[in-house]
Scaffold this motif. Structure first.
Motif, mmCIF file in Angstrom:
data_model
loop_
_atom_site.group_PDB
_atom_site.id
_atom_site.type_symbol
_atom_site.label_atom_id
_atom_site.label_comp_id
_atom_site.label_asym_id
_atom_site.label_seq_id
_atom_site.Cartn_x
_atom_site.Cartn_y
_atom_site.Cartn_z
ATOM 1 N N LEU A 55 0.843 -1.184 0.000
ATOM 2 C CA LEU A 55 0.000 0.000 0.000
ATOM 3 C C LEU A 55 0.879 1.234 0.000
ATOM 4 O O LEU A 55 2.016 1.191 0.445
ATOM 5 C CB LEU A 55 -0.903 0.030 1.250
ATOM 6 N N MET A 168 -9.028 -1.140 -2.805
ATOM 7 C CA MET A 168 -8.764 -0.953 -1.384
ATOM 8 C C MET A 168 -10.041 -1.127 -0.568
ATOM 9 O O MET A 168 -11.061 -0.506 -0.864
ATOM 10 C CB MET A 168 -8.165 0.441 -1.156
ATOM 11 N N ASP A 172 -7.961 -1.126 4.353
ATOM 12 C CA ASP A 172 -6.785 -0.668 3.605
ATOM 13 C C ASP A 172 -6.693 0.852 3.623
ATOM 14 O O ASP A 172 -5.619 1.427 3.814
ATOM 15 C CB ASP A 172 -6.844 -1.141 2.148
ATOM 16 N N THR A 173 -7.825 1.500 3.407
ATOM 17 C CA THR A 173 -7.840 2.957 3.366
ATOM 18 C C THR A 173 -7.527 3.538 4.735
ATOM 19 O O THR A 173 -6.769 4.509 4.851
ATOM 20 C CB THR A 173 -9.208 3.458 2.876
ATOM 21 N N GLU A 175 -5.710 2.138 6.964
ATOM 22 C CA GLU A 175 -4.280 1.896 7.148
ATOM 23 C C GLU A 175 -3.457 2.969 6.436
ATOM 24 O O GLU A 175 -2.415 3.416 6.937
ATOM 25 C CB GLU A 175 -3.920 0.514 6.605
#
Length: 302
Positions: A55, A168, A172-173, A175
């Protein structure tokens, strides 16, 4: 992949300089209107080199006033410069025929030759599977799979992870922004709809590029988000041909270490960030070119 060209003949490669963002930032519960809040640079020690990140670098968020977001960089990732992929071993030359074999061949040529033995030919290489990711641009807005709008990998580039990039999840976002409390509520106040990211290495092995797209509720929301997305402690520079775009450069203290750049802008309802890590001091022209091509791709959809 060849070893980084850091100083020292033995042992693991020396850690790279911290990337364009420093570690850590926090959401303040109470702050004067219009103030940016975040941890000071160097609040945490850099993380040792690790496998290529999946990422983009994390960023911290500071609340200024209700509905206004100020984003400050807070990367915990440290990368080292990478070399070109190892070259494929050359095929060995066929050995010269022995004298005995040459004599036998001469004798055989005096007799009628037998029917030639067919030599099998190599099967043609199968073409790489075509991507099934699709998208279209209508009235400046983007429809379909957001991954389709990621800047295409240039010829010879090598993708880390899926070649089409990754959609994502909300985790994920979160993070990406350091998993700070309430971050998804802040993003959703801008009409956040999803994100996509892809990281690749250039064909010459000299740079790693991470492209991140975040889709918001409208063109105005994406533009506002991009304007308030800032990298703390670094001076911004302009992006050629993009009055709303900004770049940030972090030069290493030594040319053997890794330098980094980040570009931030928006097109339509999509905010995009391009992060570049290279050995030595980065060239702004590289970021300008990447930002231009990403903007054109989002404008036309290819």
């Amino acid at each position: 992949m060849s070893e980084p060209e850091n100083e020292g003949a033995a042992g693991p490669p020396a850690p790279a300089e911290p990337t364009a963002a420093e570690t850590g930032a926090a959401v303040a519960a109470a702050a004067p209107a219009g103030a940016e809040i975040g941890t000071e640079a160097g609040a945490a020690a850099p993380v040792p080199p690790q496998a290529p990140r999946r990422l983009p670098r994390a960023v911290g968020v500071a609340l200024a006033t209700a509905g206004l977001l100020a984003v400050t960089a807070a990367s915990a990732a440290v990368t080292v410069a990478v070399g070109k992929p190892a070259a494929r071993p050359a095929a060995a030359a066929a050995p010269a025929p022995s004298k005995a074999a040459a004599s036998a061949s001469a004798t055989a040529s005096a007799t009628p030759s037998a029917a030639p033995i067919p030599v099998p030919t190599a099967a043609p290489a199968e073409p790489a599977p075509a991507s099934t990711v699709k998208g279209t641009v209508r009235n400046g807005l983007h429809e379909g799979d957001l991954r389709y709008f990621l800047l295409p990998i240039p010829a010879g580039g090598e993708s880390y992870g899926p070649a089409d990039g990754m959609a994502m999840t909300e985790d994920d976002t979160a993070e990406l922004f350091g998993k700070q409390d309430g971050i998804m509520d802040i993003l959703k106040s801008y009409g956040y709809k999803g994100g996509a990211t892809r990281m690749y290495r250039t064909a010459d092995g000299k740079a790693e590029v991470t492209v991140t797209l975040l889709k918001f509720g409208s063109t105005a929301m994406a533009s506002d988000f991009a304007k308030n997305y800032k990298i703390k402690s670094l001076e911004p520079f302009g992006i050629d041909g993009d009055s709303g775009g900004r770049g940030y450069l972090k030069a290493p203290s030594q040319q053997a270490f890794t330098g980094s750049m980040s570009g931030i802008s928006s097109q339509g309802e999509v905010q995009y960030t391009i992060d570049v890590d290279v050995k030595g001091t980065p060239d702004k022209a590289l970021l300008n070119d990447l930002m231009k091509r990403q903007r054109e791709w989002l404008t036309t959809g290819g």
